[in-house]
Design a protein around this motif. Sequence first.
Motif, mmCIF file in Angstrom:
data_model
loop_
_atom_site.group_PDB
_atom_site.id
_atom_site.type_symbol
_atom_site.label_atom_id
_atom_site.label_comp_id
_atom_site.label_asym_id
_atom_site.label_seq_id
_atom_site.Cartn_x
_atom_site.Cartn_y
_atom_site.Cartn_z
ATOM 1 N N SER A 129 10.107 13.013 18.444
ATOM 2 C CA SER A 129 10.985 14.016 19.798
ATOM 3 C C SER A 129 12.373 13.856 19.100
ATOM 4 O O SER A 129 12.865 13.023 18.120
ATOM 5 C CB SER A 129 10.688 12.748 20.811
ATOM 6 O OG SER A 129 11.834 11.861 20.672
ATOM 7 N N ARG A 130 13.209 14.796 19.305
ATOM 8 C CA ARG A 130 14.928 15.214 18.811
ATOM 9 C C ARG A 130 15.680 14.091 19.631
ATOM 10 O O ARG A 130 16.524 12.617 18.417
ATOM 11 C CB ARG A 130 15.554 16.239 19.881
ATOM 12 C CG ARG A 130 16.572 16.027 19.354
ATOM 13 C CD ARG A 130 17.141 17.549 20.246
ATOM 14 N NE ARG A 130 17.344 17.316 21.799
ATOM 15 C CZ ARG A 130 17.999 15.971 22.203
ATOM 16 N NH1 ARG A 130 18.585 16.439 21.337
ATOM 17 N NH2 ARG A 130 17.617 17.306 23.416
ATOM 18 N N ASP A 131 15.199 13.014 20.585
ATOM 19 C CA ASP A 131 15.642 11.396 20.172
ATOM 20 C C ASP A 131 15.536 10.728 19.999
ATOM 21 O O ASP A 131 16.400 10.268 19.507
ATOM 22 C CB ASP A 131 15.475 10.902 22.524
ATOM 23 C CG ASP A 131 16.145 12.182 23.410
ATOM 24 O OD1 ASP A 131 17.414 13.067 23.065
ATOM 25 O OD2 ASP A 131 15.936 11.791 25.104
ATOM 26 N N LYS A 133 14.802 10.407 17.475
ATOM 27 C CA LYS A 133 15.028 11.329 15.476
ATOM 28 C C LYS A 133 16.441 10.724 15.480
ATOM 29 O O LYS A 133 17.231 9.662 14.994
ATOM 30 C CB LYS A 133 14.958 12.353 15.158
ATOM 31 C CG LYS A 133 13.099 12.809 15.156
ATOM 32 C CD LYS A 133 13.400 14.569 14.583
ATOM 33 C CE LYS A 133 12.292 14.787 14.410
ATOM 34 N NZ LYS A 133 12.104 16.393 13.983
#
Length: 337
Positions: A129-131, A133
């Motif tokens: 997920s973006r978080d 990364k």
Amino acid sequence: MAPGSSKADRRAALDVAAWMFNVCTSVGIIMVNKQLMAVHGFSFATTLTGLHFSMTTLMTIVLRCMGYIQPTHLPSNDIVKFAICANVSIVGMNVSLMWNSVGFYQIAKLSMIPVSCFLEVIFDKIRYSRDTKLSIIVVLMGVAICTVTDVSVNAKGFVAAVIGVWSTALQQYYVHHLQKKYTLGSFELLSQTAPAQAVSLLLVGPVVDFWLSHKRVDLYEYSVPTMFFIALSCLIAVGTNLSQFICIGRFTAVSFQVLGHMKTVLVLILGFLFFGKEGLNAHVVLGMMLAIVGMIWYGNSSSKPGGKERWVYPLPSEKTQKGLVGSIENGDLDNKV
């Protein structure tokens, strides 16, 4: 309390215990080896690693005789491939440290995280997920601020760093892969791989160490304190090797790398406490705090649904398949690309 909740709490407690076991043994062996090499001049790191795996092999034999390790089988080709990756990793990182500046060596170590991510994406179809990364980036930034000072690189040092980083990432990925593929516990896998590493490192270790330090391990003047620290290093290494297999087996190589940088922060703190406060300044403290925040963020984000999961291509349902067949029969898909 619901049975599911109790099981989750127990797993969380075991996860924390595994991490603490790894952190304590890893930091302990670094401090002992620093005393052994910096104070007593024992600069034979590869041979010392061979002694570590010899002690680990002895431990697994004793535990097998006591019935704590069940007889298992691991194909010889897998043992050979694992031993090659692990030994190239050890030699590669030692050569990288010798040929590169400390700053570039630390950057090389940090690059293991994106390499491990790449291996998981390619082989295990993991997506982040973006978080998750962003939390990895925060950890990398924090540790870089703490450890990276002078950065200079040369061609042969760069090649050594690339070999060391990729072989280390492959070795750690391979630990997780073999445990899952053959349903092996940490003890069982360690009992299969440690003998091969011990024999190979004791054979090539003295040669590699002579090449790196221009000193022969058999001509070193051994003393009682030196022998004590060698024995202590070997004993702690048993726990370090076992805890690494436990952690990677329970988690993944990426999680092991990200949260493993807590050891870097602890080593820095203990180094300042026991070996003087030289180098301790505001930006180092800032880097430590940033790295810790990133690790907490990573642990939280990667444990959430969708934070880190295996990508599974959905199979068409029976209803969808029937609809598709009907459309084809009715000619609805004609002239459509």
